[in-house]
Design a protein around this motif. Structure first.
Motif, PDB file in Angstrom:
ATOM      1  N   LEU A   1      -9.321  69.127  54.756  1.00 39.92           N
ATOM      2  CA  LEU A   1      -8.884  69.364  53.964  1.00 39.92           C
ATOM      3  C   LEU A   1      -9.870  69.152  52.533  1.00 39.92           C
ATOM      4  O   LEU A   1     -10.482  67.503  53.016  1.00 39.92           O
ATOM      5  N   GLN A   2     -10.323  69.554  51.893  1.00 34.82           N
ATOM      6  CA  GLN A   2     -11.405  69.262  51.159  1.00 34.82           C
ATOM      7  C   GLN A   2     -11.039  69.054  49.465  1.00 34.82           C
ATOM      8  O   GLN A   2      -9.756  69.730  49.068  1.00 34.82           O
ATOM      9  N   LEU A   3     -11.592  67.258  49.251  1.00 39.54           N
ATOM     10  CA  LEU A   3     -10.870  67.205  48.510  1.00 39.54           C
ATOM     11  C   LEU A   3     -11.622  66.965  47.546  1.00 39.54           C
ATOM     12  O   LEU A   3     -13.359  66.616  47.785  1.00 39.54           O
ATOM     13  N   ASN A   4     -12.153  67.334  46.362  1.00 43.34           N
ATOM     14  CA  ASN A   4     -13.502  67.644  44.854  1.00 43.34           C
ATOM     15  C   ASN A   4     -12.486  67.167  43.982  1.00 43.34           C
ATOM     16  O   ASN A   4     -11.042  66.589  43.455  1.00 43.34           O
ATOM     17  N   SER A   5     -13.440  67.193  42.284  1.00 43.60           N
ATOM     18  CA  SER A   5     -13.037  66.073  41.700  1.00 43.60           C
ATOM     19  C   SER A   5     -11.509  64.748  41.850  1.00 43.60           C
ATOM     20  O   SER A   5     -10.659  64.752  40.714  1.00 43.60           O
ATOM     21  N   LEU A   6     -12.364  63.951  43.301  1.00 46.46           N
ATOM     22  CA  LEU A   6     -11.932  63.140  43.074  1.00 46.46           C
ATOM     23  C   LEU A   6     -11.146  61.310  42.347  1.00 46.46           C
ATOM     24  O   LEU A   6     -12.164  61.476  41.079  1.00 46.46           O
TER      25      LEU A   6
ATOM     26  N   ALA B   1     -15.129  58.164  41.541  1.00 44.36           N
ATOM     27  CA  ALA B   1     -14.206  59.344  40.495  1.00 44.36           C
ATOM     28  C   ALA B   1     -15.367  61.103  40.912  1.00 44.36           C
ATOM     29  O   ALA B   1     -16.823  60.444  40.413  1.00 44.36           O
ATOM     30  N   GLY B   2     -14.501  61.945  40.651  1.00 46.27           N
ATOM     31  CA  GLY B   2     -15.628  62.756  40.431  1.00 46.27           C
ATOM     32  C   GLY B   2     -16.241  63.415  42.179  1.00 46.27           C
ATOM     33  O   GLY B   2     -16.279  64.496  41.902  1.00 46.27           O
ATOM     34  N   ASP B   3     -16.332  62.375  43.084  1.00 47.11           N
ATOM     35  CA  ASP B   3     -16.818  62.531  43.608  1.00 47.11           C
ATOM     36  C   ASP B   3     -15.643  64.333  44.810  1.00 47.11           C
ATOM     37  O   ASP B   3     -15.101  64.156  44.660  1.00 47.11           O
ATOM     38  N   SER B   4     -16.631  64.430  45.733  1.00 45.33           N
ATOM     39  CA  SER B   4     -15.828  65.482  46.946  1.00 45.33           C
ATOM     40  C   SER B   4     -15.763  64.264  48.532  1.00 45.33           C
ATOM     41  O   SER B   4     -16.739  63.445  48.399  1.00 45.33           O
ATOM     42  N   LEU B   5     -15.254  64.947  49.465  1.00 41.25           N
ATOM     43  CA  LEU B   5     -14.644  64.409  50.261  1.00 41.25           C
ATOM     44  C   LEU B   5     -14.224  65.636  51.549  1.00 41.25           C
ATOM     45  O   LEU B   5     -13.502  66.110  50.817  1.00 41.25           O
ATOM     46  N   ARG B   6     -14.519  66.158  52.280  1.00 39.90           N
ATOM     47  CA  ARG B   6     -14.140  66.782  53.541  1.00 39.90           C
ATOM     48  C   ARG B   6     -13.222  65.745  54.512  1.00 39.90           C
ATOM     49  O   ARG B   6     -14.184  65.719  55.602  1.00 39.90           O
TER      50      ARG B   6
END
Length: 126
Positions: free
Chosen positions: A80-85, A13-18
């Motif tokens: 799709l940039q995913l932040n604050s997962l 949780a809180g990490d990012s993915l692209r």
């Protein structure tokens, strides 16, 4: 059109993915594009959409401010940039091409999409 989604993984949780969606067989610049996600046993849910040029974007309320959709028509890619997962973001993510061409309409209804990538799994641990 063949779509290949990639970039998913297991994160905290809180990490990012692209996430990336590569297309072949047709030029994506003629289409608005979208990302959806799906959890087993549930309907495919709209996440984000982008106009043909990339100048206009639409997001689900649940991801607004955290996710960013973008595209590079020169290389036939959508991102799709995913932040604050968050753990509730865990799902298989799909990129989709709609039935219509040469329109900037973005639909949040999955049945209006003609082509889908194979999906990439995103798992967010708490």
């Amino acid at each position: 059109v063949q779509l290949q989604a990639s970039g998913g993984g297991l994160v905290q949780a809180g990490d990012s993915l692209r996430l990336s969606c590569a297309a072949s067989g047709r030029t994506l610049s003629g289409y608005s594009m979208s990302w959806f996600r799906q959890v087993p046993g549930e309907k495919r849910e709209f996440v984000a959409g982008i106009s043909r040029s990339g100048g206009s974007t639409t997001y689900a309320d649940s991801v607004k401010g955290r996710f960013t959709i973008s595209r590079d028509n020169a290389v036939n890619m959508v991102y799709l940039q995913l932040n604050s997962l968050k753990p509730e973001d865990s799902a298989v993510y799909y990129c989709g091409v709609p039935f219509w061409r040469y329109s900037n309409i973005v639909s949040e209804i999955s049945t209006r999409y003609e082509y889908w990538g194979q999906g990439t799994q995103v798992t967010v641990s708490s």
